[in-house]
Design a protein around this motif. Structure first.
Motif, PDB file in Angstrom:
ATOM      1  N   UNK A  75       0.839  -1.209   0.000  1.00  0.00           N
ATOM      2  CA  UNK A  75       0.000   0.000   0.000  1.00  0.00           C
ATOM      3  C   UNK A  75       0.868   1.251   0.000  1.00  0.00           C
ATOM      4  N   UNK A  76       1.887   1.282   0.838  1.00  0.00           N
ATOM      5  CA  UNK A  76       2.766   2.454   0.908  1.00  0.00           C
ATOM      6  C   UNK A  76       3.480   2.679  -0.421  1.00  0.00           C
ATOM      7  N   UNK A  77       3.985   1.619  -1.036  1.00  0.00           N
ATOM      8  CA  UNK A  77       4.680   1.757  -2.309  1.00  0.00           C
ATOM      9  C   UNK A  77       3.738   2.238  -3.409  1.00  0.00           C
ATOM     10  N   UNK A  78       2.528   1.742  -3.426  1.00  0.00           N
ATOM     11  CA  UNK A  78       1.582   2.159  -4.455  1.00  0.00           C
ATOM     12  C   UNK A  78       1.109   3.589  -4.228  1.00  0.00           C
ATOM     13  N   UNK A  79       0.953   3.966  -2.961  1.00  0.00           N
ATOM     14  CA  UNK A  79       0.617   5.351  -2.650  1.00  0.00           C
ATOM     15  C   UNK A  79       1.739   6.272  -3.116  1.00  0.00           C
ATOM     16  N   UNK A  80       2.971   5.862  -2.876  1.00  0.00           N
ATOM     17  CA  UNK A  80       4.103   6.702  -3.291  1.00  0.00           C
ATOM     18  C   UNK A  80       4.135   6.862  -4.814  1.00  0.00           C
ATOM     19  N   UNK A  81       3.910   5.800  -5.554  1.00  0.00           N
ATOM     20  CA  UNK A  81       3.883   5.899  -7.013  1.00  0.00           C
ATOM     21  C   UNK A  81       2.758   6.816  -7.471  1.00  0.00           C
ATOM     22  N   UNK A  82       1.607   6.675  -6.852  1.00  0.00           N
ATOM     23  CA  UNK A  82       0.445   7.491  -7.220  1.00  0.00           C
ATOM     24  C   UNK A  82       0.681   8.963  -6.905  1.00  0.00           C
ATOM     25  N   UNK A  83       1.105   9.261  -5.669  1.00  0.00           N
ATOM     26  CA  UNK A  83       1.303  10.659  -5.275  1.00  0.00           C
ATOM     27  C   UNK A  83       2.440  11.299  -6.058  1.00  0.00           C
ATOM     28  N   UNK A  84       3.505  10.531  -6.319  1.00  0.00           N
ATOM     29  CA  UNK A  84       4.635  11.091  -7.050  1.00  0.00           C
ATOM     30  C   UNK A  84       4.222  11.497  -8.465  1.00  0.00           C
ATOM     31  N   UNK A  85       3.393  10.693  -9.102  1.00  0.00           N
ATOM     32  CA  UNK A  85       2.916  11.034 -10.440  1.00  0.00           C
ATOM     33  C   UNK A  85       1.895  12.169 -10.393  1.00  0.00           C
ATOM     34  N   UNK A  86       1.044  12.178  -9.379  1.00  0.00           N
ATOM     35  CA  UNK A  86      -0.010  13.191  -9.276  1.00  0.00           C
ATOM     36  C   UNK A  86       0.550  14.569  -8.960  1.00  0.00           C
ATOM     37  N   UNK A  87       1.477  14.647  -8.016  1.00  0.00           N
ATOM     38  CA  UNK A  87       1.918  15.938  -7.495  1.00  0.00           C
ATOM     39  C   UNK A  87       3.168  16.501  -8.168  1.00  0.00           C
ATOM     40  N   UNK A  88       3.917  15.685  -8.908  1.00  0.00           N
ATOM     41  CA  UNK A  88       5.104  16.212  -9.592  1.00  0.00           C
ATOM     42  C   UNK A  88       4.668  17.164 -10.706  1.00  0.00           C
TER      43      UNK A  88
END
Length: 492
Positions: free
Chosen positions: A340-353
């Motif tokens: 969950x943490x890894x998938x959240x990081x991938x999602x947020x990194x793509x969304x907020x960059x």
């Protein structure tokens, strides 16, 4: 060899991620990608890592300038001679296999010759490494990038090792490597370190937040928009170039440019003529350079969008909906907390960059007694995160991930607010699965804010869906109005 098939880092190590999910430039492991490291991009980041990089760059360049000022040719050449071709980053403009354009051997002497013959260096006009791209002939984005890579090699090794650990990239132990610059001792040193070695060649990963198509400071821009404007004003006041220019069709940027090029180039069409004029004008009025740099600093130096990076490296751009689905299909519970943490990081990194950059995972604080799941550096130049940084301690955004199949309770809120500090920031995102009473969750977040213990924005699965919907609406793209609305709930 030229023509070898492109294989990116993510492909070689089977990471199954596109460029937008990765915080490093997903370069080809053999050939160069035409991107460069810009020192001013590092200076715009607010993090201990970036501060360490800037300290190394400034320490080295000041020693070189001091040697020039003292006419210590041998000392300056000795410093420059340790710079090497940084082929291991695979950034630059080599054709085919990475070969670099660094400063080792004779190239060091050529760079020294450029500096030592430069009026800008001898007169003390140069202050920062990137100033050389404005005032010194023969120095441009590739040379600045190469020098910067050499000077922050130790910091890039640290970044590479942390990134490799997170993604499971194999490291080769005890690789002879260097030289590294020690900013405190002011000297070069060699060491053994652990690095990825695909195809038997050393690989050094570069944060995508510091990669650019060119330099933020431009000699041509400085000349045409600062120097020429100044000289036109001077000439109209009859204090600069003399009657020759006024005998033409008035005093304009075009006429001033023509006369300057004749005087400083004598028809040779030397590409370095603008830098010679920049130096001459700056010697007359040093405020020109200071004003230009201050203006450029105020405009910011935003990272390249994911789409641009993906095009440069030949990668696909992740679809946010696909990354969201990865998060939503993760079973709730302790067993899948890491996924969950890894998938959240991938999602947020793509969304907020590129608003939030440089994600650090499982970051240790308080001498290792506590860990932050994910933290981002706030590099926003507009939108919600920019507004946040202007009004609240938000240089970094802390993220905690709770993959609970139950309702959140007070300890989860206390844990996140315990990660806040004046230096790290006092704004955090609490990611959870949405079990229990949502209004009760927000009551706890408001209590934390009202007690001046920080600002927690709680986001459950439904909130993530709304963020993706918002990102797909062109009128609100990248403004993150939904997050702003949630933040208002904390302070109203």
């Amino acid at each position: 060899m030229e023509g070898e098939a492109n294989v990116r880092v993510s492909e070689f190590y089977n990471l199954n991620k596109s460029q937008s999910e990765l915080d490093f430039v997903d370069v080809d492991i053999v050939n160069d990608v035409e991107l460069y490291i810009d020192p001013s991009a590092i200076a715009h980041l607010s993090s201990p890592w970036a501060d360490s990089c800037i300290a190394s760059i400034q320490s080295f360049f000041q020693r070189v300038l001091d040697a020039i000022g003292d006419s210590n040719d041998e000392g300056a050449i000795s410093l420059l001679a340790e710079l090497r071709e940084p082929n291991e980053t695979h950034l630059g403009q080599s054709s085919g296999r990475s070969q670099g354009s660094g400063l080792g051997d004779k190239l060091a002497e050529k760079f020294w010759e450029s500096l030592s013959n430069s009026r800008a260096a001898r007169s003390g006009l140069l202050e920062d490494l990137e100033d050389t791209a404005l005032l010194v002939e023969g120095v441009d984005k590739d040379r600045i990038s190469d020098i910067t890579t050499n000077l922050i090699r130790a910091q890039l090794v640290e970044f590479t090792q942390e990134t490799a650990e997170y993604h499971g990239i194999e490291l080769t132990p005890d690789v002879a490597y260097g030289p590294f610059w020690d900013p405190l001792k002011g000297e070069w040193y060699q060491k053994y370190t652990n690095l990825p070695t695909p195809n038997g060649e050393r690989l050094l990963l570069v944060p995508k937040a510091i990669a650019r198509r060119g330099l933020h400071l431009s000699a041509s821009e400085f000349y045409r928009h600062t120097v020429l404007n100044y000289l036109v004003i001077q000439e109209r006041a009859e204090r600069s170039l003399g009657a020759v220019i006024r005998s033409r069709r008035g005093v304009t940027k075009t006429s001033v440019n023509e006369v300057l090029k004749e005087q400083f180039d004598a028809g040779r069409h030397n590409p370095g003529v603008e830098k010679r004029i920049n130096t001459w004008a700056t010697q007359q009025n040093p405020e020109l350079l200071r004003g230009y740099k201050e203006e450029k600093a105020a405009t910011g130096n935003p990272p390249l969008p994911n789409e641009d990076l993906a095009e440069r490296v030949g990668s696909d751009t992740s679809r946010l909906r696909d990354l969201l689905e990865d998060v939503l299909r993760t079973p709730a519970g302790r067993d899948d907390a890491d996924a969950y943490e890894r998938r959240i990081e991938s999602f947020l990194s793509a969304l907020f960059y590129p608003h939030l950059v440089f994600p650090r995972r499982q970051k240790k604080i308080h001498d290792g007694r506590k860990r932050i799941d994910i933290s981002y550096t706030n590099a926003a130049t507009h939108g919600f995160f920019y507004w946040l940084a202007m009004h609240y301690p938000a240089a970094h955004i802390v993220v905690e991930c709770k993959n609970y199949g139950k309702e959140l309770r007070n300890p989860e809120f206390d844990q996140l607010q315990g990660r806040f500090s004046p230096s790290r920031g006092k704004v955090g995102l609490l990611l959870h699965r949405g079990y229990g009473d949502k209004e009760k969750v927000w009551s706890s977040c408001r209590d934390t804010a009202r007690d001046d213990r920080g600002f927690i924005i709680a986001l459950d699965d439904d909130d993530l869906r709304l963020l993706v919907q918002e990102s797909e609406a062109p009128t609100s793209a990248e403004s993150f109005g939904y997050l702003h609305k949630l933040f208002q709930k904390l302070i109203d």
